[in-house]
Design a protein around this motif. Structure first.
Motif, PDB file in Angstrom:
ATOM      1  N   SER A   1       0.814  -1.211   0.000  1.00  7.15           N
ATOM      2  CA  SER A   1       0.000   0.000   0.000  1.00  7.15           C
ATOM      3  C   SER A   1       0.850   1.264   0.000  1.00  7.15           C
ATOM      4  N   GLU A   2       2.121   1.160   0.344  1.00  6.04           N
ATOM      5  CA  GLU A   2       3.011   2.321   0.352  1.00  6.04           C
ATOM      6  C   GLU A   2       3.618   2.606  -1.013  1.00  6.04           C
ATOM      7  N   ILE A   3       3.449   1.698  -1.977  1.00  8.28           N
ATOM      8  CA  ILE A   3       4.054   1.891  -3.300  1.00  8.28           C
ATOM      9  C   ILE A   3       3.188   2.829  -4.125  1.00  8.28           C
ATOM     10  N   SER A   4       3.810   3.825  -4.719  1.00  6.69           N
ATOM     11  CA  SER A   4       3.105   4.758  -5.594  1.00  6.69           C
ATOM     12  C   SER A   4       3.551   4.540  -7.035  1.00  6.69           C
ATOM     13  N   LEU A   5       2.822   5.141  -7.961  1.00  5.12           N
ATOM     14  CA  LEU A   5       3.183   5.020  -9.367  1.00  5.12           C
ATOM     15  C   LEU A   5       4.565   5.599  -9.628  1.00  5.12           C
ATOM     16  N   SER A   6       4.895   6.677  -8.960  1.00  2.00           N
ATOM     17  CA  SER A   6       6.219   7.290  -9.161  1.00  2.00           C
ATOM     18  C   SER A   6       7.331   6.382  -8.657  1.00  2.00           C
ATOM     19  N   ASP A   7       7.041   5.573  -7.622  1.00  5.07           N
ATOM     20  CA  ASP A   7       8.043   4.605  -7.166  1.00  5.07           C
ATOM     21  C   ASP A   7       8.368   3.596  -8.252  1.00  5.07           C
ATOM     22  N   LEU A   8       7.365   3.255  -9.057  1.00  5.01           N
ATOM     23  CA  LEU A   8       7.543   2.245 -10.097  1.00  5.01           C
ATOM     24  C   LEU A   8       8.217   2.800 -11.341  1.00  5.01           C
ATOM     25  N   VAL A   9       7.813   3.975 -11.786  1.00  6.09           N
ATOM     26  CA  VAL A   9       8.292   4.492 -13.073  1.00  6.09           C
ATOM     27  C   VAL A   9       9.287   5.628 -12.934  1.00  6.09           C
ATOM     28  N   GLY A  10       9.420   6.178 -11.723  1.00  7.13           N
ATOM     29  CA  GLY A  10      10.311   7.320 -11.550  1.00  7.13           C
ATOM     30  C   GLY A  10      11.759   6.952 -11.743  1.00  7.13           C
ATOM     31  N   PRO A  11      12.566   7.855 -12.291  1.00  6.07           N
ATOM     32  CA  PRO A  11      13.979   7.563 -12.552  1.00  6.07           C
ATOM     33  C   PRO A  11      14.829   7.520 -11.299  1.00  6.07           C
ATOM     34  N   ALA A  12      14.310   8.061 -10.221  1.00  3.38           N
ATOM     35  CA  ALA A  12      15.126   8.109  -9.013  1.00  3.38           C
ATOM     36  C   ALA A  12      14.300   7.639  -7.823  1.00  3.38           C
ATOM     37  N   VAL A  13      14.976   7.233  -6.785  1.00  2.00           N
ATOM     38  CA  VAL A  13      14.323   6.780  -5.573  1.00  2.00           C
ATOM     39  C   VAL A  13      14.146   7.955  -4.634  1.00  2.00           C
ATOM     40  N   ASP A  14      12.981   8.097  -4.063  1.00  3.77           N
ATOM     41  CA  ASP A  14      12.700   9.138  -3.095  1.00  3.77           C
ATOM     42  C   ASP A  14      13.145   8.649  -1.728  1.00  3.77           C
ATOM     43  N   PRO A  15      14.228   9.209  -1.167  1.00  2.00           N
ATOM     44  CA  PRO A  15      14.753   8.700   0.098  1.00  2.00           C
ATOM     45  C   PRO A  15      13.726   8.726   1.220  1.00  2.00           C
ATOM     46  N   SER A  16      12.797   9.666   1.196  1.00  2.88           N
ATOM     47  CA  SER A  16      11.825   9.765   2.274  1.00  2.88           C
ATOM     48  C   SER A  16      10.866   8.598   2.294  1.00  2.88           C
ATOM     49  N   ARG A  17      10.766   7.878   1.162  1.00  2.00           N
ATOM     50  CA  ARG A  17       9.826   6.760   1.079  1.00  2.00           C
ATOM     51  C   ARG A  17      10.530   5.415   1.201  1.00  2.00           C
ATOM     52  N   THR A  18      11.838   5.431   1.365  1.00  2.00           N
ATOM     53  CA  THR A  18      12.611   4.200   1.370  1.00  2.00           C
ATOM     54  C   THR A  18      12.800   3.669   2.785  1.00  2.00           C
ATOM     55  N   VAL A  19      12.649   2.380   2.943  1.00  3.96           N
ATOM     56  CA  VAL A  19      13.005   1.748   4.205  1.00  3.96           C
ATOM     57  C   VAL A  19      14.514   1.584   4.229  1.00  3.96           C
TER      58      VAL A  19
END
Length: 489
Positions: free
Chosen positions: A210-228
């Motif tokens: 449920s924490e995965i967003s579309l940008s997590d899947l297709v975005g070119p970079a990882v958002d550190p604030s959303r990373t475990v």
């Protein structure tokens, strides 16, 4: 992960990602062993999560040195499991919504699981994601090597018609993460079965789907604030009885594939020319003059050079595939088994194509058999050798080269599956210069069917069988035309 690869497809694992089915299958397997008189613990199955029910059950049986009839054990496990699915199986919160978000965004979606089809169909139907909602489904029946091998995800990419680097995988298990990375794909892991620390090899780890967003899947970079955030740890060891995933399972790149392909072609032509020289010398020593510098219409020369060049082509292709580290020759050339039922379907498809082609040829008032084929057969000298060359040697060399080596390299390039089918068909058609434009077009059409079979089955064998069948039909037609016309010499 900071690259700019465009993601076009999302591949979902099923158990532990979409459905909370791990406790159910675990309880079913424990109950099955209990019925057989063996007390096992739920944690005994953890090393085999994601590897398919054969390994899931068989691995625990091996641990306890307990003899078990695997088919019957698996059948009983599924009976217990499927009885509980309607009332107990649920989708993870956010899983169904994420699949729909991906579809609405224009992304291809696939399920790729080591589970058997019966289990996958039941799970997907129960959580409201029936099979018709998916662009591709890969099950245990579609692969030879289970996770942590890369095959499950490479087959999914082929079915989707997308290059592996255009795909992102959502996984929950250590074996699944290893398989995704071995396939050269971006991987997002959800810590719904294993801890975040155990999944640190993934590109991004989320606590749940449920924490995965579309940008997590297709975005070119990882958002550190959303990373475990997890500390670097050594990769979890794979049990000795499990197949270890290679760290690199990609073939030669696009340009390297074409370059090595040219080397094979030059060696092939060189062997032909050497055979031609030997042929000329032999005929001159017998006091026979050779008609000219072209092999067209000289059937015995065609047969001899085809048989001589086949080991050269196959041998070089095998060598170049073997030299690529991290991928087996079997995987490179798609030497995967084909069921008799699947072979029969492709045989029927080829017969249909031949009927259409011959029908169009008749409508256009063209000869069913080109004159060059008649000349070749009439001058064969020893017809059985020509049959061997045309029906066995030529398909073996050409399929190994085109739908084996070249196809694999192009498939993993930006051209993907469709590009591999079209480009190999085009090159294959162009080399048949003995035919006119209409004949070359027929070869191209046949190549599309052979390439599609290679893409769909992840096996070289349907193309090899259809190629041999096509040449056999053509040779029979030639022999029949010559006999009916009274042209045999």
């Amino acid at each position: 992960m900071g690259d700019d690869r465009k993601i076009e497809a999302v591949i979902f694992d099923m158990d532990g990602v979409l459905t909370d089915s791990e406790p159910l299958i675990n309880a079913a397997a424990v109950a099955m062993f209990q019925e057989k008189g063996l007390a096992v613990q739920p944690e005994d199955f953890l090393p085999f999560v994601g590897t398919g029910e054969d390994r899931y059950i068989g691995g625990v049986a091996e641990k306890y040195n307990f003899p078990v009839d695997l088919p019957s054990a698996k059948k009983r496990t599924y009976e217990i499991y499927l009885a509980r699915v309607p009332s107990e199986l649920e989708a993870f919160p956010g899983a169904v919504e994420l699949v729909r978000v991906c579809r609405n965004a224009g992304l291809k979606v696939a399920v790729a699981s080591s589970a058997d089809r019966i289990k996958i169909d039941a799970n997907l139907k129960n959580i409201g994601l029936p099979t018709e909602m998916w662009d591709a489904i890969v099950t245990a029946e579609d692969m030879v090597c289970k996770k942590p091998a890369a095959e499950v995800f490479l087959v999914a990419a082929q079915k989707l018609g997308r290059a592996p680097e255009r795909c992102v995988v959502i996984e929950d298990a250590v074996n699944g993460v290893q398989a995704a990375k071995a396939a050269g794909m971006r991987c997002l892991a959800v810590a719904q079965t294993f801890s975040p620390e155990e999944l640190q090899a993934a590109d991004l780890v989320k606590q749940n789907i449920s924490e995965i967003s579309l940008s997590d899947l297709v975005g070119p970079a990882v958002d550190p604030s959303r990373t475990v955030v997890v500390p670097p740890l050594p990769v979890q060891a794979v049990p000795d009885f499990a197949e270890k995933a290679p760290t690199q399972s990609r073939p030669w790149g696009f340009w390297a594939t074409l370059g090595l392909g040219v080397v094979v072609a030059v060696a092939y032509l060189g062997t032909q020319q050497f055979g031609l020289i030997v042929w000329i010398i032999a005929r001159n020593s017998l006091g026979q003059e050779w008609a000219g510098p072209t092999r067209t219409g000289d059937g015995l020369l065609v047969a001899l050079t085809t048989c001589a060049t086949t080991p050269v082509a196959v041998g070089l292709v095998w060598l170049f595939a073997w030299l690529r580290k991290g991928i087996t020759v079997k995987e490179y050339l798609a030497l995967n088994p084909l069921s008799w039922r699947a072979a029969a379907r492709w045989w029927a498809a080829l017969v249909g194509l031949v009927v259409l082609s011959d029908g169009l040829t008749i409508l256009l008032h063209r000869p069913i058999v080109p004159r060059v084929m008649v000349q070749t057969y009439q001058t064969a000298g020893f017809p059985p050798l020509l049959w061997l060359a045309v029906v066995v040697a030529a398909p073996l060399a050409e399929e190994t080269y085109f739908r084996g080596f070249l196809f694999k390299g192009i498939l993993h390039s930006r051209l993907g599956g469709a590009g591999a089918v079209v480009l190999t068909s085009l090159i294959w058609a162009v080399i048949h210069q003995q035919y006119d434009l209409y004949g070359v077009a027929n070869v191209f059409a046949a190549g599309l069917l052979l390439g599609y079979a290679r893409l769909r089955t992840n096996s070289i064998y349907p193309g090899l069988l259809m190629h041999a069948q096509m040449n056999l039909i053509a040779t029979i037609e030639v022999a029949t035309v010559i006999r009916l016309a009274g042209l045999s010499s």
